[in-house]
Design a protein around this motif. Structure first.
Motif, PDB file in Angstrom:
ATOM      1  N   GLU A   1      34.612-109.551  40.652  1.00  0.00           N
ATOM      2  CA  GLU A   1      35.814-109.519  41.490  1.00  0.00           C
ATOM      3  C   GLU A   1      36.039-110.894  42.116  1.00  0.00           C
ATOM      4  O   GLU A   1      35.113-111.535  42.578  1.00  0.00           O
ATOM      5  CB  GLU A   1      35.654-108.457  42.587  1.00  0.00           C
ATOM      6  CG  GLU A   1      36.922-108.202  43.367  1.00  0.00           C
ATOM      7  CD  GLU A   1      38.075-107.708  42.510  1.00  0.00           C
ATOM      8  OE1 GLU A   1      39.220-108.126  42.776  1.00  0.00           O
ATOM      9  OE2 GLU A   1      37.847-106.914  41.579  1.00  0.00           O
ATOM     10  N   GLY A   2      37.283-111.342  42.077  1.00  0.00           N
ATOM     11  CA  GLY A   2      37.643-112.643  42.614  1.00  0.00           C
ATOM     12  C   GLY A   2      37.897-113.678  41.534  1.00  0.00           C
ATOM     13  O   GLY A   2      38.601-114.655  41.757  1.00  0.00           O
ATOM     14  N   ARG A   3      37.344-113.452  40.343  1.00  0.00           N
ATOM     15  CA  ARG A   3      37.537-114.423  39.258  1.00  0.00           C
ATOM     16  C   ARG A   3      38.903-114.286  38.596  1.00  0.00           C
ATOM     17  O   ARG A   3      39.260-115.100  37.750  1.00  0.00           O
ATOM     18  CB  ARG A   3      36.438-114.275  38.206  1.00  0.00           C
ATOM     19  CG  ARG A   3      35.068-114.694  38.751  1.00  0.00           C
ATOM     20  CD  ARG A   3      34.030-114.796  37.676  1.00  0.00           C
ATOM     21  NE  ARG A   3      34.375-115.856  36.724  1.00  0.00           N
ATOM     22  CZ  ARG A   3      34.024-115.822  35.445  1.00  0.00           C
ATOM     23  NH1 ARG A   3      33.346-114.815  34.957  1.00  0.00           N
ATOM     24  NH2 ARG A   3      34.372-116.811  34.638  1.00  0.00           N
ATOM     25  N   GLN A   4      39.670-113.264  38.967  1.00  0.00           N
ATOM     26  CA  GLN A   4      40.988-113.079  38.363  1.00  0.00           C
ATOM     27  C   GLN A   4      42.023-114.033  38.959  1.00  0.00           C
ATOM     28  O   GLN A   4      43.110-114.167  38.436  1.00  0.00           O
ATOM     29  CB  GLN A   4      41.465-111.629  38.497  1.00  0.00           C
ATOM     30  CG  GLN A   4      41.896-111.224  39.891  1.00  0.00           C
ATOM     31  CD  GLN A   4      40.762-110.665  40.730  1.00  0.00           C
ATOM     32  OE1 GLN A   4      39.613-111.040  40.579  1.00  0.00           O
ATOM     33  NE2 GLN A   4      41.094-109.758  41.623  1.00  0.00           N
ATOM     34  N   TRP A   5      41.700-114.710  40.046  1.00  0.00           N
ATOM     35  CA  TRP A   5      42.655-115.593  40.704  1.00  0.00           C
ATOM     36  C   TRP A   5      42.544-117.006  40.151  1.00  0.00           C
ATOM     37  O   TRP A   5      41.457-117.524  39.946  1.00  0.00           O
ATOM     38  CB  TRP A   5      42.413-115.629  42.214  1.00  0.00           C
ATOM     39  CG  TRP A   5      42.386-114.273  42.819  1.00  0.00           C
ATOM     40  CD1 TRP A   5      41.318-113.644  43.387  1.00  0.00           C
ATOM     41  CD2 TRP A   5      43.477-113.344  42.896  1.00  0.00           C
ATOM     42  NE1 TRP A   5      41.676-112.394  43.807  1.00  0.00           N
ATOM     43  CE2 TRP A   5      43.003-112.179  43.524  1.00  0.00           C
ATOM     44  CE3 TRP A   5      44.808-113.382  42.496  1.00  0.00           C
ATOM     45  CZ2 TRP A   5      43.800-111.074  43.766  1.00  0.00           C
ATOM     46  CZ3 TRP A   5      45.602-112.283  42.728  1.00  0.00           C
ATOM     47  CH2 TRP A   5      45.110-111.145  43.353  1.00  0.00           C
TER      48      TRP A   5
END
Length: 127
Positions: A98-102
Protein backbone atom coordinates in the motif's frame (compact mmCIF):
# COMPACT_ATOMS: atom_id res chain seq x y z
CA UNK A 1 23.83 -3.91 5.96
CA UNK A 2 23.24 -2.68 2.40
CA UNK A 3 24.21 -6.06 0.93
CA UNK A 4 21.66 -7.76 3.19
CA UNK A 5 18.93 -5.50 1.84
CA UNK A 6 20.09 -6.20 -1.71
CA UNK A 7 20.01 -9.96 -1.06
CA UNK A 8 16.48 -9.71 0.36
CA UNK A 9 15.40 -7.60 -2.60
CA UNK A 10 16.87 -10.10 -5.09
CA UNK A 11 15.19 -13.00 -3.27
CA UNK A 12 11.85 -11.16 -3.32
CA UNK A 13 12.21 -10.55 -7.07
CA UNK A 14 12.97 -14.24 -7.69
CA UNK A 15 9.82 -15.36 -5.86
CA UNK A 16 7.48 -12.53 -6.82
CA UNK A 17 4.16 -13.01 -8.61
CA UNK A 18 3.89 -9.24 -9.21
CA UNK A 19 4.87 -7.37 -12.37
CA UNK A 20 5.29 -3.64 -12.88
CA UNK A 21 3.92 -2.22 -16.12
CA UNK A 22 5.30 1.11 -17.30
CA UNK A 23 4.91 3.48 -20.24
CA UNK A 24 1.14 3.07 -20.25
CA UNK A 25 -1.17 5.69 -21.71
CA UNK A 26 -2.87 7.87 -19.13
CA UNK A 27 -6.12 6.79 -20.79
CA UNK A 28 -5.61 3.01 -20.52
CA UNK A 29 -8.28 1.44 -18.34
CA UNK A 30 -8.00 -1.37 -15.84
CA UNK A 31 -10.24 -3.41 -18.13
CA UNK A 32 -7.80 -3.01 -21.04
CA UNK A 33 -4.89 -4.07 -18.84
CA UNK A 34 -6.88 -7.07 -17.60
CA UNK A 35 -7.74 -8.14 -21.14
CA UNK A 36 -4.09 -8.12 -22.22
CA UNK A 37 -2.44 -9.50 -19.09
CA UNK A 38 -4.96 -12.28 -18.51
CA UNK A 39 -3.49 -13.90 -21.63
CA UNK A 40 -0.41 -14.72 -19.54
CA UNK A 41 -2.41 -16.27 -16.69
CA UNK A 42 -4.96 -15.82 -13.95
CA UNK A 43 -4.82 -12.37 -12.39
CA UNK A 44 -5.40 -11.90 -8.67
CA UNK A 45 -5.42 -8.08 -8.68
CA UNK A 46 -4.57 -4.99 -10.73
CA UNK A 47 -3.47 -1.76 -9.06
CA UNK A 48 -3.45 1.24 -11.34
CA UNK A 49 -0.79 3.87 -10.67
CA UNK A 50 -2.34 7.21 -9.76
CA UNK A 51 -1.14 10.81 -9.62
CA UNK A 52 -0.91 11.54 -5.91
CA UNK A 53 -2.45 14.99 -6.35
CA UNK A 54 -5.22 14.53 -8.91
CA UNK A 55 -5.88 10.79 -8.25
CA UNK A 56 -5.94 10.16 -12.01
CA UNK A 57 -3.95 7.46 -13.87
CA UNK A 58 -0.32 8.37 -14.49
CA UNK A 59 1.05 5.68 -16.76
CA UNK A 60 1.87 2.59 -14.71
CA UNK A 61 0.26 -0.31 -12.88
CA UNK A 62 1.00 -3.45 -10.91
CA UNK A 63 -0.38 -6.82 -11.98
CA UNK A 64 -0.54 -9.51 -9.28
CA UNK A 65 -0.80 -13.07 -10.55
CA UNK A 66 -1.56 -16.24 -8.64
CA UNK A 67 1.56 -18.04 -9.89
CA UNK A 68 5.18 -17.21 -10.61
CA UNK A 69 4.93 -18.98 -13.96
CA UNK A 70 2.16 -16.61 -15.09
CA UNK A 71 4.21 -13.57 -14.01
CA UNK A 72 7.20 -14.95 -15.94
CA UNK A 73 5.02 -15.37 -19.04
CA UNK A 74 3.84 -11.74 -18.74
CA UNK A 75 7.42 -10.44 -18.59
CA UNK A 76 8.57 -12.75 -21.38
CA UNK A 77 5.70 -12.35 -23.83
CA UNK A 78 3.93 -9.06 -23.10
CA UNK A 79 6.79 -6.62 -22.48
CA UNK A 80 7.29 -4.45 -25.56
CA UNK A 81 3.83 -5.09 -26.97
CA UNK A 82 1.45 -2.27 -27.77
CA UNK A 83 -1.31 -1.37 -25.34
CA UNK A 84 -3.48 1.61 -26.20
CA UNK A 85 -1.01 2.59 -28.95
CA UNK A 86 2.03 2.58 -26.64
CA UNK A 87 4.88 0.06 -26.25
CA UNK A 88 4.66 -1.03 -22.62
CA UNK A 89 7.47 -2.17 -20.32
CA UNK A 90 6.82 -5.20 -18.12
CA UNK A 91 9.30 -6.10 -15.37
CA UNK A 92 9.27 -8.20 -12.22
CA UNK A 93 8.41 -6.25 -9.10
CA UNK A 94 9.38 -7.25 -5.56
CA UNK A 95 5.76 -7.03 -4.46
CA UNK A 96 3.08 -4.43 -4.09
CA UNK A 97 2.63 -2.62 -0.78
CA UNK A 98 0.00 0.00 0.00
CA UNK A 99 1.27 3.44 -0.97
CA UNK A 100 3.23 2.32 -4.03
CA UNK A 101 0.27 3.10 -6.29
CA UNK A 102 0.97 6.84 -6.04
CA UNK A 103 3.28 8.63 -8.48
CA UNK A 104 6.44 9.84 -6.74
CA UNK A 105 7.28 12.83 -8.92
CA UNK A 106 7.17 16.39 -7.60
CA UNK A 107 4.10 17.05 -9.74
CA UNK A 108 2.34 13.94 -8.41
CA UNK A 109 2.99 11.74 -11.45
CA UNK A 110 6.00 9.65 -12.41
CA UNK A 111 9.51 10.93 -11.80
CA UNK A 112 10.70 9.90 -15.26
CA UNK A 113 8.07 12.14 -16.89
CA UNK A 114 9.57 15.19 -15.20
CA UNK A 115 12.85 14.62 -17.06
CA UNK A 116 11.26 13.85 -20.42
CA UNK A 117 12.58 16.05 -23.22
CA UNK A 118 10.26 14.86 -25.99
CA UNK A 119 6.60 15.69 -26.36
CA UNK A 120 4.26 12.99 -25.14
CA UNK A 121 0.58 13.69 -25.86
CA UNK A 122 -0.55 11.46 -22.97
CA UNK A 123 1.05 13.78 -20.43
CA UNK A 124 -1.36 16.67 -20.34
CA UNK A 125 0.53 18.79 -17.79
CA UNK A 126 3.76 18.66 -19.81
CA UNK A 127 3.14 21.78 -21.95
Amino acid sequence: MASLFKEEYEAALQASVTVYVGNMSFYTTEEQAYELFSRAGEIRKIIMGLDKNSKTPCGFCFILYYSREDAEDAVKYISGTMLDDRPIRVDFDWGFEEGRQWGRGRSGGQVRDEYRTDYDPDILWYY
